[in-house]
Design a protein around this motif. Sequence first.
Motif, PDB file in Angstrom:
ATOM      1  N   SER A  55      -2.921   8.924   1.592  1.00 21.43           N
ATOM      2  CA  SER A  55      -2.910   8.242   0.267  1.00 21.43           C
ATOM      3  C   SER A  55      -3.149   7.185   0.599  1.00 21.43           C
ATOM      4  CB  SER A  55      -2.367   9.268  -0.427  1.00 21.43           C
ATOM      5  OG  SER A  55      -1.193   8.805  -0.712  1.00 21.43           O
ATOM      6  N   ASN A  56      -2.099   6.372   1.195  1.00 20.81           N
ATOM      7  CA  ASN A  56      -2.178   4.576   1.263  1.00 20.81           C
ATOM      8  C   ASN A  56      -3.084   4.173   2.364  1.00 20.81           C
ATOM      9  OD1 ASN A  56      -0.695   5.141   3.858  1.00 20.81           O
ATOM     10  ND2 ASN A  56       1.592   4.666   2.661  1.00 20.81           N
ATOM     11  N   GLY A  57      -3.691   5.186   3.121  1.00 21.50           N
ATOM     12  CA  GLY A  57      -4.686   4.410   3.911  1.00 21.50           C
ATOM     13  C   GLY A  57      -5.287   3.177   3.749  1.00 21.50           C
ATOM     14  N   VAL A  58      -6.061   2.463   2.867  1.00 23.39           N
ATOM     15  CA  VAL A  58      -6.727   1.881   2.669  1.00 23.39           C
ATOM     16  C   VAL A  58      -6.150   0.322   2.651  1.00 23.39           C
ATOM     17  CG1 VAL A  58      -8.304   0.094   1.317  1.00 23.39           C
ATOM     18  CG2 VAL A  58      -9.120   2.685   1.931  1.00 23.39           C
ATOM     19  N   GLN A  59      -4.885  -0.151   2.135  1.00 24.41           N
ATOM     20  CA  GLN A  59      -3.617  -0.791   1.838  1.00 24.41           C
ATOM     21  C   GLN A  59      -3.458  -0.780   3.568  1.00 24.41           C
ATOM     22  OE1 GLN A  59      -4.303  -2.467  -0.237  1.00 24.41           O
ATOM     23  NE2 GLN A  59      -2.999  -2.059  -1.730  1.00 24.41           N
ATOM     24  N   THR A  60      -2.774   0.112   3.902  1.00 28.55           N
ATOM     25  CA  THR A  60      -2.510   0.249   5.720  1.00 28.55           C
ATOM     26  C   THR A  60      -3.546  -1.234   6.386  1.00 28.55           C
ATOM     27  OG1 THR A  60      -1.424   1.528   5.688  1.00 28.55           O
ATOM     28  CG2 THR A  60      -1.509   0.510   7.557  1.00 28.55           C
ATOM     29  N   PHE A  61      -5.321  -0.163   6.050  1.00 28.90           N
ATOM     30  CA  PHE A  61      -5.723  -1.295   7.164  1.00 28.90           C
ATOM     31  C   PHE A  61      -6.156  -2.215   6.811  1.00 28.90           C
ATOM     32  CE2 PHE A  61      -5.906   2.594   9.195  1.00 28.90           C
ATOM     33  CZ  PHE A  61      -7.046   2.320  10.735  1.00 28.90           C
ATOM     34  N   ARG A  62      -5.867  -2.770   5.633  1.00 27.29           N
ATOM     35  CA  ARG A  62      -6.194  -3.986   5.266  1.00 27.29           C
ATOM     36  C   ARG A  62      -5.133  -5.153   5.499  1.00 27.29           C
ATOM     37  NH1 ARG A  62      -8.867  -6.906   2.027  1.00 27.29           N
ATOM     38  NH2 ARG A  62      -7.347  -7.603   0.148  1.00 27.29           N
ATOM     39  N   ALA A  63      -3.561  -4.860   5.759  1.00 24.26           N
ATOM     40  CA  ALA A  63      -3.260  -5.451   5.978  1.00 24.26           C
ATOM     41  C   ALA A  63      -3.369  -5.784   7.186  1.00 24.26           C
ATOM     42  CB  ALA A  63      -1.538  -4.968   6.052  1.00 24.26           C
ATOM     43  N   PHE A  64      -3.401  -5.093   8.360  1.00 25.37           N
ATOM     44  CA  PHE A  64      -3.816  -4.881   9.534  1.00 25.37           C
ATOM     45  C   PHE A  64      -5.169  -6.144   9.760  1.00 25.37           C
ATOM     46  CE2 PHE A  64      -0.955  -1.762  10.515  1.00 25.37           C
ATOM     47  CZ  PHE A  64      -0.125  -1.757  11.641  1.00 25.37           C
ATOM     48  N   HIS A  65      -6.073  -5.444   8.559  1.00 29.74           N
ATOM     49  CA  HIS A  65      -7.483  -6.682   9.347  1.00 29.74           C
ATOM     50  C   HIS A  65      -7.335  -7.916   8.511  1.00 29.74           C
ATOM     51  CE1 HIS A  65     -10.265  -2.106   8.909  1.00 29.74           C
ATOM     52  NE2 HIS A  65      -9.752  -2.668   9.882  1.00 29.74           N
ATOM     53  N   ALA A  66      -6.722  -8.016   7.774  1.00 28.26           N
ATOM     54  CA  ALA A  66      -6.427  -9.650   7.378  1.00 28.26           C
ATOM     55  C   ALA A  66      -4.844 -10.295   8.623  1.00 28.26           C
ATOM     56  CB  ALA A  66      -5.336  -8.939   6.332  1.00 28.26           C
ATOM     57  N   LEU A  67      -4.419  -9.832   9.446  1.00 24.81           N
ATOM     58  CA  LEU A  67      -3.328 -10.131  10.070  1.00 24.81           C
ATOM     59  C   LEU A  67      -4.581 -10.329  11.732  1.00 24.81           C
ATOM     60  CD1 LEU A  67      -0.772 -10.412  11.875  1.00 24.81           C
ATOM     61  CD2 LEU A  67      -1.162  -7.833  12.531  1.00 24.81           C
ATOM     62  N   VAL A  68      -5.526  -9.499  11.867  1.00 26.89           N
ATOM     63  CA  VAL A  68      -6.558 -10.171  12.398  1.00 26.89           C
ATOM     64  C   VAL A  68      -7.507 -10.938  12.614  1.00 26.89           C
ATOM     65  CG1 VAL A  68      -9.456  -9.461  13.715  1.00 26.89           C
ATOM     66  CG2 VAL A  68      -7.238  -7.475  13.827  1.00 26.89           C
ATOM     67  N   ALA A  69      -7.256 -11.236  10.881  1.00 21.63           N
ATOM     68  CA  ALA A  69      -8.478 -11.997  10.633  1.00 21.63           C
ATOM     69  C   ALA A  69      -7.815 -13.638  10.577  1.00 21.63           C
ATOM     70  CB  ALA A  69      -8.981 -12.253   9.176  1.00 21.63           C
ATOM     71  N   ILE A  70      -6.458 -13.265  10.082  1.00 19.41           N
ATOM     72  CA  ILE A  70      -6.058 -14.944  10.189  1.00 19.41           C
ATOM     73  C   ILE A  70      -5.281 -15.770  11.238  1.00 19.41           C
ATOM     74  CG2 ILE A  70      -5.358 -14.610   7.677  1.00 19.41           C
ATOM     75  CD1 ILE A  70      -2.166 -14.394   8.804  1.00 19.41           C
ATOM     76  N   SER A  71      -5.474 -14.562  12.288  1.00 20.06           N
ATOM     77  CA  SER A  71      -5.309 -15.320  13.731  1.00 20.06           C
ATOM     78  C   SER A  71      -5.904 -15.772  14.250  1.00 20.06           C
ATOM     79  CB  SER A  71      -4.117 -13.862  14.856  1.00 20.06           C
ATOM     80  OG  SER A  71      -4.820 -12.494  14.729  1.00 20.06           O
ATOM     81  N   GLY A  72      -7.494 -15.549  14.427  1.00 18.78           N
ATOM     82  CA  GLY A  72      -8.225 -16.129  14.367  1.00 18.78           C
ATOM     83  C   GLY A  72      -8.682 -14.676  15.627  1.00 18.78           C
ATOM     84  N   ASN A  73      -8.125 -13.650  15.270  1.00 17.37           N
ATOM     85  CA  ASN A  73      -9.081 -12.871  16.536  1.00 17.37           C
ATOM     86  C   ASN A  73     -10.023 -11.779  16.338  1.00 17.37           C
ATOM     87  OD1 ASN A  73      -7.535 -12.587  18.909  1.00 17.37           O
ATOM     88  ND2 ASN A  73      -5.858 -12.408  17.557  1.00 17.37           N
ATOM     89  N   LEU A  74     -11.137 -12.376  15.052  1.00 16.03           N
ATOM     90  CA  LEU A  74     -12.216 -11.909  15.062  1.00 16.03           C
ATOM     91  C   LEU A  74     -13.252 -12.374  15.867  1.00 16.03           C
ATOM     92  CD1 LEU A  74     -13.554  -9.520  12.547  1.00 16.03           C
ATOM     93  CD2 LEU A  74     -13.654 -11.312  11.288  1.00 16.03           C
ATOM     94  N   ASP A  75     -14.183 -11.333  16.361  1.00 19.71           N
ATOM     95  CA  ASP A  75     -15.938 -12.190  17.119  1.00 19.71           C
ATOM     96  C   ASP A  75     -14.795 -13.497  18.033  1.00 19.71           C
ATOM     97  OD1 ASP A  75     -17.750 -11.082  16.962  1.00 19.71           O
ATOM     98  OD2 ASP A  75     -18.706 -12.808  15.521  1.00 19.71           O
TER      99      ASP A  75
ATOM    100  N   LEU B  27      -4.545  -7.926  -2.870  1.00 19.90           N
ATOM    101  CA  LEU B  27      -4.168  -7.507  -1.876  1.00 19.90           C
ATOM    102  C   LEU B  27      -3.405  -6.243  -1.483  1.00 19.90           C
ATOM    103  CD1 LEU B  27      -2.724 -10.634  -3.156  1.00 19.90           C
ATOM    104  CD2 LEU B  27      -3.556 -11.409  -1.345  1.00 19.90           C
ATOM    105  N   PRO B  28      -3.289  -6.961   0.414  1.00 16.77           N
ATOM    106  CA  PRO B  28      -2.877  -5.961   1.275  1.00 16.77           C
ATOM    107  C   PRO B  28      -1.261  -5.934   0.508  1.00 16.77           C
ATOM    108  CG  PRO B  28      -3.396  -7.904   2.346  1.00 16.77           C
ATOM    109  CD  PRO B  28      -3.778  -7.747   1.538  1.00 16.77           C
ATOM    110  N   ASP B  29      -0.997  -4.541   0.337  1.00 17.57           N
ATOM    111  CA  ASP B  29       0.893  -4.281   0.519  1.00 17.57           C
ATOM    112  C   ASP B  29       0.919  -3.192   1.220  1.00 17.57           C
ATOM    113  OD1 ASP B  29       2.599  -4.479  -0.954  1.00 17.57           O
ATOM    114  OD2 ASP B  29       2.008  -4.440  -3.209  1.00 17.57           O
TER     115      ASP B  29
END
Length: 711
Positions: free
Chosen positions: A302-322, A565-567
């Motif tokens: 029941s908190n799955g989307v927010q958890t993934f939003r946090a990890f997906h944001a981490l991937v993006a800001i670290s420049g690891n996307l694509d 925002l992820p939380d």
Amino acid sequence: MGEAASRVIPSTCWECSAYCGSLLTVGGDGRVTKVAPNPASPVSRGAFCVKGIRALPEATYQEGRLLHPLRRLGERGSGRWERVSWDSALDEMAARLDATRRRHGPLSLTGAVSGAAFSRGPVMALLLRSLGSPNWMINQDLCGGCRAVSDRVTGTAMTGGEDVANAACLLVVGRNPAAADPPQWIEIRRAKERGARLVVIDPFRTQAAEIADLWLRPEPGTDAAIALAMIRHLVETGAWDRGFVERHCHGFDALAARAARYTPGHAAALTGVPADDIERAAAMYADGPACFLSGHGIDAASNGVQTFRAFHALVAISGNLDRRGGNRRSKRPPGFRTWMDLLHDPRFRLPEAVANRAIGADRYPLWAGPLGWQTACHNSSVLEAMLTGEPYPVRALYASGVNIAVMYPDTRRTLAALRSLDFLAVAAHTMTPTAAQADLVLPKTTGLEEEEVALNQKVPCVTYTAAAGPPQGEARSDLDIAVALLDRMRALGAVAHEFLPWRSRDEFNRDLLGDSGIALEDLRRDGFAEFPYALGDFDRQVFATPTGRVELHSTLMERFGLDPLPDYVPPLDRRAVRPDGFPLRLQTGMREKTYHHSRFREQAWARKVSPDPKVHVHPETAAAHGVRDGDWVSIETAGGRGAVRLRAAVTDRTLPGTLTTGVGWWLPERPAPEFGALEVNVNAALSYTGPADPATGSVDTGSIPCRMRPG
Ligand SMILES: Nc1nc2c(c(=O)[nH]1)N[C@H]1C(S)=C(S)[C@@H](COP(=O)(O)OP(=O)(O)OC[C@H]3O[C@@H](n4cnc5c(=O)[nH]c(N)nc54)[C@H](O)[C@@H]3O)O[C@H]1N2
Ligand SMILES: Nc1nc2c(c(=O)[nH]1)N[C@H]1C(S)=C(S)[C@@H](COP(=O)(O)OP(=O)(O)OC[C@H]3O[C@@H](n4cnc5c(=O)[nH]c(N)nc54)[C@H](O)[C@@H]3O)O[C@H]1N2
Ligand code: SF4
Ligand SMILES: [Mo]
């Protein structure tokens, strides 16, 4: 029949989402005599598992496989059947669906299937839409739905594209690849051997945790706090990719402000993971390229989307996307159509007013209805409609390739809903607890009898599954069933739209291949076709969000009244005052090497390897409850409607107070119609109406307050 006539053909196993390349030895009579790994497959590179080698042929050729249509005699679930011809089964199915449609309207018809990971997903959706109904149920709220919706609203479009082979750091979160994905497990070990660092976040000591350079062991359901603290660390230390963020991200400052709350100390207090370890994990991940591998352990919650939003944001800001060694975005050959494309194809769109009435579209618009990920409906609400007639009656169901009586939470409620229907048809290979409730049971082809073309998400290639020989008995594919049914419905004047234009699997597959330049003949020869693609082509393969950027701050979530925002959202067992008498916590869904969910429980070899449904209990918890290794225990959950009986495996692999079990148990040798599904199936003890993720409507399959007693 002789040996001389044997030939070997390349194919792809579809028994799980690893999609391993296979080599099938086919005898002169069209029978597959051997299934072996295909070392040339870019997806599995020679990896394979016992389910593909042993369970699939056995499912195809075993005695007891459903080979002919069956019609119910006597009461629903009475276990008495008569064999009927396909003509009479389809005539009856058409007449019954038409009668339901006339009485309650087309929206009262619904389908159930696993989702768009197989061709039967879009076939089911387009069949229902052709009849004028937007309602079809998918498993995915219980599976990968939270990561998919997060991936979609964030615009990362990366689920499945883990470039393990080239990563310097692997971050494995809520994933147990040793059991769930043998090819990926081999890749991870190879990466480790060549020096990649492995960080595992998992409350259970998995095989991956055992070989990790750093194992974080959080309290279940608290992972978002770790991800946010990692984001904070990257921001504080300047280890974020300024170029990527400035050019391609929306909402970085807002994300940074949100993450600032998650100091290592605060995250440690929320998760139980030492603050130093969180910082070390962040530093290791920042020293990339780093690849994020995630799984069911942080989904279906029941908190799955927010958890993934946090990890997906981490991937993006670290420049690891694509990026090489990071997370590749989904690639495709131009001109190729995916099953998912068919769901969103304007050619097959219902009138908006009808599409918007998909059950659940009002509450979960990012999940159900025309804006939803797969345009499906919200399962639990559909079951409620079956039981109560609200928001409108749902009176007929056609289920294919799913065993919903076992796999949906709250078995008693699912069975009551199925029993309440005016008509139920089930396509299956064996008489499952779901099929046993049906009016008509239709014999389905297996993965050795159907030709399938699929875009692979893991490795940029198109894979091919061969129809190695003629179907056993009278088994038919989902498309063949749908086409024949629609012909009859058309004659009855019951077809509202012509949304299933293909007459054969060949036509369907060629339509998917479109003008991609990949020919069906090439796939038949090789079993797969790789295609060229580019990484980091952000200007050509645009981010499919309203801002055209990676949305760290999601405008879509905001538009639908959700936190943009992820939380960290506390897991179920910490959210409210813990109900009296449920001091423990239950995690479900641990995969077993022998079974795919509820499949293969009828196969003697598999039952020999794994005879009983197990629950892992920490030694301290076991001692406090008077439970010894191997004892049977009875478990009930807060909000559940019954108990489940499981066999205790006492081990410190699980946390104290946390009971960890699998899923999918039923006992084909027990009496029909439940076949033990009310006793040994963990979903008999779960609720499907508890707190749900506000974006997907997913209920918790873990972090569930529970109690245990011996016996
Ligand atoms: N043999 C086999 N393989 C399968 C399947 C099968 O039935 N059998 N099913 C297939 C399907 S459909 C799916 S969806 C995949 C699923 O496969 P995975 O995504 O790998 O999921 P699981 O194997 O359930 O592993 C989940 C891991 O998450 C951990 N976990 C549980 N709760 C939490 C938590 O709160 N936080 C963190 N960080 N970890 C947590 C568990 O301890 C476990 O190690 O497997 C696929 N592969
Ligand atoms: N509590 C709890 N519940 C869960 C989970 C959990 O971890 N915990 N996991 C969830 C997950 S991740 C998933 S994916 C779902 C799985 O839920 P299901 O998809 O319902 O699970 P299966 O047991 O794989 O059911 C497949 C059925 O389809 C039939 N079948 C197999 N192959 C084919 C085929 O090629 N064509 C057709 N037409 N039929 C076929 C089989 O005979 C079998 O009866 O369960 C979910 N439910
Ligand atoms: S891991 Fe096993 S079941 Fe899954 S695709 Fe590969 S061989 Fe088939
Ligand atoms: Mo799944």
